[in-house]
Design a protein around this motif. Structure first.
Motif, PDB file in Angstrom:
ATOM      1  N   GLU A  80       3.780  14.002   2.161  1.00  0.00           N
ATOM      2  CA  GLU A  80       4.772  13.105   2.819  1.00  0.00           C
ATOM      3  C   GLU A  80       4.377  11.500   3.619  1.00  0.00           C
ATOM      4  O   GLU A  80       4.416  10.558   3.478  1.00  0.00           O
ATOM      5  CB  GLU A  80       5.837  13.873   4.203  1.00  0.00           C
ATOM      6  CG  GLU A  80       6.359  14.944   3.149  1.00  0.00           C
ATOM      7  CD  GLU A  80       6.984  15.431   4.825  1.00  0.00           C
ATOM      8  OE1 GLU A  80       6.674  15.629   5.600  1.00  0.00           O
ATOM      9  OE2 GLU A  80       7.578  16.430   3.903  1.00  0.00           O
ATOM     10  N   ASP A  81       2.761  11.419   4.056  1.00  0.00           N
ATOM     11  CA  ASP A  81       1.970  10.683   4.844  1.00  0.00           C
ATOM     12  C   ASP A  81       1.600   9.766   3.575  1.00  0.00           C
ATOM     13  O   ASP A  81       2.116   8.505   4.131  1.00  0.00           O
ATOM     14  CB  ASP A  81       1.289  11.193   5.665  1.00  0.00           C
ATOM     15  CG  ASP A  81       1.306  11.687   6.807  1.00  0.00           C
ATOM     16  OD1 ASP A  81       2.337  11.676   7.230  1.00  0.00           O
ATOM     17  OD2 ASP A  81       0.125  12.350   7.740  1.00  0.00           O
ATOM     18  N   ARG A  82       1.344  10.050   3.333  1.00  0.00           N
ATOM     19  CA  ARG A  82       0.590   9.233   1.323  1.00  0.00           C
ATOM     20  C   ARG A  82       2.586   9.068   0.713  1.00  0.00           C
ATOM     21  O   ARG A  82       2.524   7.235   1.044  1.00  0.00           O
ATOM     22  CB  ARG A  82       0.306   9.615   0.209  1.00  0.00           C
ATOM     23  CG  ARG A  82      -1.294  10.824   1.308  1.00  0.00           C
ATOM     24  CD  ARG A  82      -2.027   9.269   1.686  1.00  0.00           C
ATOM     25  NE  ARG A  82      -3.047   9.613   1.567  1.00  0.00           N
ATOM     26  CZ  ARG A  82      -3.971  10.130   3.027  1.00  0.00           C
ATOM     27  NH1 ARG A  82      -3.135   9.434   3.873  1.00  0.00           N
ATOM     28  NH2 ARG A  82      -4.939  10.451   3.242  1.00  0.00           N
ATOM     29  N   ILE A  83       3.276   9.701   0.667  1.00  0.00           N
ATOM     30  CA  ILE A  83       4.555   8.495   0.514  1.00  0.00           C
ATOM     31  C   ILE A  83       4.959   7.656   1.517  1.00  0.00           C
ATOM     32  O   ILE A  83       5.320   6.255   1.332  1.00  0.00           O
ATOM     33  CB  ILE A  83       5.702   9.315   0.392  1.00  0.00           C
ATOM     34  CG1 ILE A  83       5.350  10.605  -0.967  1.00  0.00           C
ATOM     35  CG2 ILE A  83       6.655   8.812  -0.071  1.00  0.00           C
ATOM     36  CD1 ILE A  83       6.355  12.063  -1.258  1.00  0.00           C
ATOM     37  N   GLU A  84       4.888   7.425   2.410  1.00  0.00           N
ATOM     38  CA  GLU A  84       5.750   6.904   3.539  1.00  0.00           C
ATOM     39  C   GLU A  84       4.757   5.561   3.664  1.00  0.00           C
ATOM     40  O   GLU A  84       5.146   4.127   3.914  1.00  0.00           O
ATOM     41  CB  GLU A  84       5.476   7.913   5.403  1.00  0.00           C
ATOM     42  CG  GLU A  84       6.414   6.961   6.534  1.00  0.00           C
ATOM     43  CD  GLU A  84       6.025   7.370   7.838  1.00  0.00           C
ATOM     44  OE1 GLU A  84       6.769   6.612   8.349  1.00  0.00           O
ATOM     45  OE2 GLU A  84       5.020   8.339   7.737  1.00  0.00           O
ATOM     46  N   GLU A  85       3.446   5.924   3.748  1.00  0.00           N
ATOM     47  CA  GLU A  85       2.663   4.589   3.515  1.00  0.00           C
ATOM     48  C   GLU A  85       2.825   3.529   2.184  1.00  0.00           C
ATOM     49  O   GLU A  85       2.894   2.681   2.241  1.00  0.00           O
ATOM     50  CB  GLU A  85       0.949   5.258   3.213  1.00  0.00           C
ATOM     51  CG  GLU A  85       0.712   5.785   4.434  1.00  0.00           C
ATOM     52  CD  GLU A  85      -1.026   6.373   4.184  1.00  0.00           C
ATOM     53  OE1 GLU A  85      -1.430   6.024   3.270  1.00  0.00           O
ATOM     54  OE2 GLU A  85      -1.628   7.655   5.493  1.00  0.00           O
ATOM     55  N   THR A  90       5.077  -0.731   0.053  1.00  0.00           N
ATOM     56  CA  THR A  90       6.854  -1.055  -1.335  1.00  0.00           C
ATOM     57  C   THR A  90       7.340  -2.416  -0.645  1.00  0.00           C
ATOM     58  O   THR A  90       7.915  -3.579  -1.115  1.00  0.00           O
ATOM     59  CB  THR A  90       7.380  -0.063  -1.749  1.00  0.00           C
ATOM     60  OG1 THR A  90       7.816   0.130  -1.095  1.00  0.00           O
ATOM     61  CG2 THR A  90       6.386   0.654  -2.445  1.00  0.00           C
ATOM     62  N   GLN A  91       7.807  -1.865   1.043  1.00  0.00           N
ATOM     63  CA  GLN A  91       8.826  -2.794   1.444  1.00  0.00           C
ATOM     64  C   GLN A  91       7.804  -4.818   2.061  1.00  0.00           C
ATOM     65  O   GLN A  91       8.958  -5.313   1.886  1.00  0.00           O
ATOM     66  CB  GLN A  91       9.387  -1.862   2.962  1.00  0.00           C
ATOM     67  CG  GLN A  91      10.331  -0.505   2.655  1.00  0.00           C
ATOM     68  CD  GLN A  91      11.731  -1.020   1.951  1.00  0.00           C
ATOM     69  OE1 GLN A  91      11.178  -1.339   0.986  1.00  0.00           O
ATOM     70  NE2 GLN A  91      12.181  -1.629   3.327  1.00  0.00           N
ATOM     71  N   GLU A  92       6.991  -4.247   1.929  1.00  0.00           N
ATOM     72  CA  GLU A  92       6.465  -5.462   2.617  1.00  0.00           C
ATOM     73  C   GLU A  92       5.215  -6.213   1.154  1.00  0.00           C
ATOM     74  O   GLU A  92       5.957  -7.385   1.262  1.00  0.00           O
ATOM     75  CB  GLU A  92       4.845  -5.276   2.940  1.00  0.00           C
ATOM     76  CG  GLU A  92       3.936  -6.052   3.308  1.00  0.00           C
ATOM     77  CD  GLU A  92       2.835  -5.761   3.862  1.00  0.00           C
ATOM     78  OE1 GLU A  92       1.756  -6.220   3.699  1.00  0.00           O
ATOM     79  OE2 GLU A  92       2.644  -4.875   4.699  1.00  0.00           O
ATOM     80  N   LEU A  93       5.573  -5.990   0.070  1.00  0.00           N
ATOM     81  CA  LEU A  93       5.419  -6.403  -1.600  1.00  0.00           C
ATOM     82  C   LEU A  93       6.831  -6.960  -1.852  1.00  0.00           C
ATOM     83  O   LEU A  93       7.310  -7.693  -2.090  1.00  0.00           O
ATOM     84  CB  LEU A  93       4.997  -5.271  -2.216  1.00  0.00           C
ATOM     85  CG  LEU A  93       4.086  -4.691  -2.176  1.00  0.00           C
ATOM     86  CD1 LEU A  93       3.439  -3.724  -3.247  1.00  0.00           C
ATOM     87  CD2 LEU A  93       2.582  -6.049  -2.880  1.00  0.00           C
ATOM     88  N   ASP A  94       8.229  -6.128  -1.589  1.00  0.00           N
ATOM     89  CA  ASP A  94       9.179  -6.807  -1.452  1.00  0.00           C
ATOM     90  C   ASP A  94      10.335  -7.809  -0.790  1.00  0.00           C
ATOM     91  O   ASP A  94      10.239  -8.935  -1.546  1.00  0.00           O
ATOM     92  CB  ASP A  94      10.513  -5.451  -1.511  1.00  0.00           C
ATOM     93  CG  ASP A  94      10.822  -4.779  -2.088  1.00  0.00           C
ATOM     94  OD1 ASP A  94       9.948  -4.735  -3.549  1.00  0.00           O
ATOM     95  OD2 ASP A  94      11.435  -3.651  -2.755  1.00  0.00           O
ATOM     96  N   ARG A  95       9.082  -8.009   0.071  1.00  0.00           N
ATOM     97  CA  ARG A  95       8.716  -9.713   0.949  1.00  0.00           C
ATOM     98  C   ARG A  95       8.979 -10.119   0.941  1.00  0.00           C
ATOM     99  O   ARG A  95       9.275 -11.464   0.686  1.00  0.00           O
ATOM    100  CB  ARG A  95       9.231  -8.882   3.438  1.00  0.00           C
ATOM    101  CG  ARG A  95      10.195  -7.723   3.205  1.00  0.00           C
ATOM    102  CD  ARG A  95       9.534  -7.532   5.032  1.00  0.00           C
ATOM    103  NE  ARG A  95       8.029  -7.094   5.366  1.00  0.00           N
ATOM    104  CZ  ARG A  95       8.017  -6.531   5.826  1.00  0.00           C
ATOM    105  NH1 ARG A  95       9.371  -5.178   5.430  1.00  0.00           N
ATOM    106  NH2 ARG A  95       7.087  -6.021   5.453  1.00  0.00           N
ATOM    107  N   SER A 127      -3.698   7.892  -1.884  1.00  0.00           N
ATOM    108  CA  SER A 127      -3.119   9.240  -2.330  1.00  0.00           C
ATOM    109  C   SER A 127      -2.028   9.283  -3.552  1.00  0.00           C
ATOM    110  O   SER A 127      -1.673   9.727  -4.531  1.00  0.00           O
ATOM    111  CB  SER A 127      -1.719   7.572  -2.029  1.00  0.00           C
ATOM    112  OG  SER A 127      -1.266   6.680  -3.101  1.00  0.00           O
ATOM    113  N   ASP A 128      -3.931   9.061  -4.625  1.00  0.00           N
ATOM    114  CA  ASP A 128      -4.343   9.605  -6.167  1.00  0.00           C
ATOM    115  C   ASP A 128      -3.942  11.184  -5.608  1.00  0.00           C
ATOM    116  O   ASP A 128      -4.638  12.397  -4.896  1.00  0.00           O
ATOM    117  CB  ASP A 128      -5.822   9.329  -6.568  1.00  0.00           C
ATOM    118  CG  ASP A 128      -5.740   9.964  -8.220  1.00  0.00           C
ATOM    119  OD1 ASP A 128      -4.697  10.565  -8.595  1.00  0.00           O
ATOM    120  OD2 ASP A 128      -6.631   9.815  -8.537  1.00  0.00           O
ATOM    121  N   PRO A 129      -2.511  11.472  -6.707  1.00  0.00           N
ATOM    122  CA  PRO A 129      -2.046  13.143  -6.480  1.00  0.00           C
ATOM    123  C   PRO A 129      -3.154  14.206  -6.628  1.00  0.00           C
ATOM    124  O   PRO A 129      -2.991  14.997  -5.979  1.00  0.00           O
ATOM    125  CB  PRO A 129      -1.219  12.887  -7.281  1.00  0.00           C
ATOM    126  CG  PRO A 129      -0.664  11.515  -7.584  1.00  0.00           C
ATOM    127  CD  PRO A 129      -1.492  10.960  -7.296  1.00  0.00           C
TER     128      PRO A 129
END
Length: 358
Positions: A80-85, A90-95, A127-129
């Motif tokens: 979950e922490d990796r997903i949040e990161e 992605t949010q930052e990249l969108d901006r 975040s590599d699974p």
């Protein structure tokens, strides 16, 4: 002495006899109540021990599952922490994508773009699974230990069977009683059907109308347990009988269980039937089940004859006779060839040792 006095004396004597019998009835009723109390107490104590075993297993299961859940929760939190990161990135990249057209300084754009590429690379690496692993080795070990525990429990001889084994009897079949179409082994531990009428001495004790053979010695006290290997058979009968069972004459009179003097279980083409006194008791719950060994337990003082699938201590049928009136002999009937499917011998086993678990 007058006739009235004689009658009075006789009346008093009968009254005393009646009082004695009535007193015995009271003692028997008291004995029955005592036995009921004792057996209920034993059942309660045994039941509590099984409940204790169940509690131990339930507690062990709870600890094991808790350990697995704890590790899963920790791993789940990491995911979950990796997903949040990744989400924040992605949010930052969108901006950044939306602000590209508003940026005028190319040099600043390149610096920021290089910084983002570095952060993306680091985030993808973290975040590599494939880097997020549960302790599979420990999980497999827990599963293996659980399987071993189950196998150990299953390998244990049922407590009832252990008790019966302590009453194991040495049974030797008496060749002098065997029907002429039966071959009895030199040790007296097996009976085999043959189409050929054997050249054997005619004796009063020999069965000549049904394929029976009984043991050399009977018993009149105590408890006895014996087992017979019935594997590969499609037809057999076995049980206990008084020596008075008919050996000659009408065939039906000599069959095991058809008279008051014998008790038996019969197997024929997948169906089990219990017999005593000519009364047939079908056992439909056992239909289709196969056992390598059949065990027979007899309590002479208890007036009890029990049949069981010895492989798994599966109860087949019990006769409560009340009291035996004569010595008891072990008896077997290996049956006819049954259209070529029933040539195998019936073999008396060492009942003190467990049958292999199927």
């Amino acid at each position: 002495m007058s006739s009235k006095e004689v009658l009075l004396k006789h009346q008093q004597h009968l009254q005393r006899q009646r009082d004695v019998v009535a007193g015995r009835m009271k003692k028997l009723a008291a004995k029955q109540a005592e036995m009921t109390k004792k057996i209920n107490a034993v059942k309660e104590r045994i039941g509590k021990k099984y409940e204790d075993m169940k509690r131990v297993l339930d507690e062990d299961l709870k600890i094991t599952l808790t350990q697995l859940d704890t590790e899963y929760e920790a791993t789940e939190k990491l995911v979950e922490d990796r997903i949040e990161e990744c989400y924040h990135l992605t949010q930052e990249l969108d901006r950044e994508l939306s602000d590209i057209s508003a940026r005028a300084k190319t040099q600043e754009f390149k610096i920021q773009n290089a910084d983002i590429e570095k952060r993306v690379s680091e985030t993808l690496k973290l975040s590599d699974p494939n880097r997020i692993q549960m302790d599979e080795f420990k999980n497999e070990q827990l599963l293996s230990l659980t399987i071993n525990l189950l196998l150990f429990i299953r390998s244990q001889v049922p407590v009832t069977k252990k008790l019966f084994q302590s009453y194991a009897a040495d049974v030797i079949l008496d060749a002098d009683t065997a029907h002429p179409k039966l071959i009895i082994s030199p040790k007296g531990d097996s009976a085999t059907y043959t189409d050929t009428w054997q050249d054997v001495p005619e004796t009063l004790s020999r069965f000549d109308t049904t394929l029976n053979v009984v043991s050399r010695q009977g018993f009149t006290e105590g408890r006895q347990y014996w087992e017979v290997d019935v594997s590969g058979k499609t037809y057999w009968e076995l049980g206990l009988t008084y020596p008075s069972i008919p050996r000659k004459g009408r065939e039906e009179d000599s069959w095991l269980g058809r008279g008051e003097e014998s008790w038996c279980v019969e197997y024929f083409n997948g169906d089990y039937t219990a017999w005593h006194g000519g009364v047939q008791r079908e056992l439909p719950l056992l239909a289709g089940k196969r056992f390598a060994r059949i065990g027979v337990y007899c309590s002479f003082p208890g007036g009890l004859v029990c049949f069981m699938g010895a492989d798994t201590a599966t109860p087949l049928h019990c006769f409560c006779t009340g009291a035996f009136t004569d010595a008891l002999l072990q008896a077997v009937c290996p049956g006819h060839d049954n259209e070529g499917t029933n040539w195998k011998s019936l073999r008396v086993c060492d009942a003190s040792r467990s049958a292999p678990v199927l």
